[in-house]
Each structure stands twice: as structure tokens, then as C-alpha cells.
Design a protein around this motif. Sequence first.
Motif: not given
Length: 161
Positions: A64-65, A67-68, A71-72, A87
Motif C-alpha cells: 500500500r505504501a 502504491n501511494e 501515485a504521488v 511517503l
Amino acid sequence: MSEDMSDGPNDIVAVLTDRIEARFGMSLDLLRKAVAARPTAYPAATEAVTWHGHLVESQADLDRAENELLAVLDTQSREIDDPALALAFQVDAAVQIRDGRAMVLRLLLDPDAPQKQGLAAQRLARLTRGDRTGPAVSASAPPHSTTSVPSVPVAGRSVRR
């Protein structure tokens, strides 16, 4: 066993899952069911299943981390801003947690681990069996001395010799 666990994040989980299944001679699903039915029957299996669950959970947190962060980063220009850097630190922390849990699980599955042999293993076994009958250090107050305490010079006064 010399499997390289650095090939990829999911490889760590897969390699350790295979090791658990080989160590206990059954699939992880069956082992989970057996541990759920009788968690105290075989402590080593319970511990392995528990830590495998922690490992899977930390791998999901890492995914999850990552992927975040990706995305950023896709929306960033050349310079990375503070939220993206934060992040990145979260991803690094998630990797550390996942790797730490993998190391614990590897140690639990290794029959030749130093902690499982010799005097250290015997002491650990005694502690986990509860053979100790009292505290390791006396819990009672030390005996009071009946001898007088020597006088100590008071600050600011000279002492003749």
C-alpha cells in the motif's frame, strides 16, 4: 537452504511459506486450521503461523505504501516535495518492519539457530516452561544495618587533619 529472499517483496513471503510447509509437513492453510483448533498443542507451529500472519500483514502495508508513493511520484515534477518524501520514509519503514518479521520467522524455522542449541537453549526452555519458582533477584528489602554511619564533613566547613 540458500534461497535468496531479496529477489522481490512477495518472494520473501513465498519462500518463508514454503519453509513453513516443509518444516511442518502440511500446507499453510491446514497448519492454520490445526493451530486454530489447538493453539497450545504445538507451540512452534503456533509461533510460526502467528509470525507468518505478521509478515503477510506487513507485506500488505508495504504494498500500500509503495502504491501511494508511486501515485504521488507520477504527479511530481523534477523535485520531490515534502509529502512525497514523507511517503518515501513510510515505504522505508514498511520495508524495515517486513524484513524484521521475515528475520524472526527465519530464526523460528531454523533448527540450527544458535538460540536453539546449547546452554542458551536450555535456559530459554526453562524460562518458557515456567520452571522458575521465584524472582531472579530477591524482592525483599535489604537488611537494615545496626552499625552507625560514619560522619561526613558538611560542605563549607573545613576539616582538620
